[in-house]
Design a protein around this motif. Structure first.
Motif, PDB file in Angstrom:
ATOM      1  N   GLN A   6     -12.914 -18.397 114.746  1.00  0.00           N
ATOM      2  CA  GLN A   6     -14.223 -18.983 114.477  1.00  0.00           C
ATOM      3  C   GLN A   6     -14.615 -19.897 115.633  1.00  0.00           C
ATOM      4  O   GLN A   6     -13.792 -20.636 116.142  1.00  0.00           O
ATOM      5  CB  GLN A   6     -14.179 -19.824 113.191  1.00  0.00           C
ATOM      6  N   CYS A  13     -18.945 -25.296 111.099  1.00  0.00           N
ATOM      7  CA  CYS A  13     -19.519 -24.010 111.494  1.00  0.00           C
ATOM      8  C   CYS A  13     -20.959 -23.916 111.006  1.00  0.00           C
ATOM      9  O   CYS A  13     -21.221 -24.101 109.823  1.00  0.00           O
ATOM     10  CB  CYS A  13     -18.706 -22.866 110.895  1.00  0.00           C
ATOM     11  N   THR A  24     -22.697 -10.810 109.023  1.00  0.00           N
ATOM     12  CA  THR A  24     -22.435 -12.244 109.106  1.00  0.00           C
ATOM     13  C   THR A  24     -21.001 -12.486 109.556  1.00  0.00           C
ATOM     14  O   THR A  24     -20.192 -11.558 109.619  1.00  0.00           O
ATOM     15  CB  THR A  24     -22.627 -12.906 107.724  1.00  0.00           C
ATOM     16  N   SER A  25     -20.668 -13.730 109.838  1.00  0.00           N
ATOM     17  CA  SER A  25     -19.300 -14.036 110.265  1.00  0.00           C
ATOM     18  C   SER A  25     -18.299 -13.710 109.154  1.00  0.00           C
ATOM     19  O   SER A  25     -17.203 -13.232 109.428  1.00  0.00           O
ATOM     20  CB  SER A  25     -19.178 -15.491 110.697  1.00  0.00           C
ATOM     21  N   ARG A  26     -18.682 -13.917 107.912  1.00  0.00           N
ATOM     22  CA  ARG A  26     -17.791 -13.560 106.798  1.00  0.00           C
ATOM     23  C   ARG A  26     -17.604 -12.046 106.729  1.00  0.00           C
ATOM     24  O   ARG A  26     -16.516 -11.548 106.481  1.00  0.00           O
ATOM     25  CB  ARG A  26     -18.341 -14.071 105.473  1.00  0.00           C
ATOM     26  N   GLU A  29     -15.155 -11.039 109.361  1.00  0.00           N
ATOM     27  CA  GLU A  29     -13.786 -11.290 108.918  1.00  0.00           C
ATOM     28  C   GLU A  29     -13.302 -10.171 108.005  1.00  0.00           C
ATOM     29  O   GLU A  29     -12.168  -9.691 108.137  1.00  0.00           O
ATOM     30  CB  GLU A  29     -13.703 -12.630 108.177  1.00  0.00           C
ATOM     31  N   THR A  30     -14.163  -9.739 107.091  1.00  0.00           N
ATOM     32  CA  THR A  30     -13.816  -8.643 106.185  1.00  0.00           C
ATOM     33  C   THR A  30     -13.565  -7.365 106.967  1.00  0.00           C
ATOM     34  O   THR A  30     -12.583  -6.654 106.727  1.00  0.00           O
ATOM     35  CB  THR A  30     -14.951  -8.425 105.155  1.00  0.00           C
TER      36      THR A  30
END
Length: 95
Positions: A6, A13, A24-26, A29-30
């Motif tokens: 991150q 953040c 998105t950043s999430r 990550e997924t």
């Protein structure tokens, strides 16, 4: 081994994201964790509504250890061109 890095400031953040960002950043990550878990990039991309190229781009960035944050699209001026640009700008200013 893939890991998500991150890019955060001291204040935390930011939740803002590029208006044209497809993920998105999430979501990144997924994506990374699913690919690291053995799923094919193309399968995960299709299920997440991304192009294979976009998913591959984020997986490659994760493998290189780059942050999972959006990057600016402004071109970086090579160091060798700085003197040229300074000379060019001064020539215009003297007209």
């Amino acid at each position: 081994m893939l890991r998500v890095i991150q890019a955060c400031s001291e204040g935390g953040c930011p939740m803002s994201q590029h208006p044209n960002a497809g993920i998105t950043s999430r979501g990144r990550e997924t994506l990374i964790s699913r690919v690291a878990g053995g799923e094919r990039v193309s399968d995960v991309a299709r299920q997440m509504g991304l192009s294979r190229q976009t998913a591959s781009k984020w997986v490659a960035r994760a493998r290189r250890g780059e942050p999972m944050s959006d990057r600016g699209s402004r071109p970086v001026t090579p160091v060798g061109n700085v003197q040229f640009l300074a000379h060019f700008d001064s020539g215009i200013a003297s007209r």
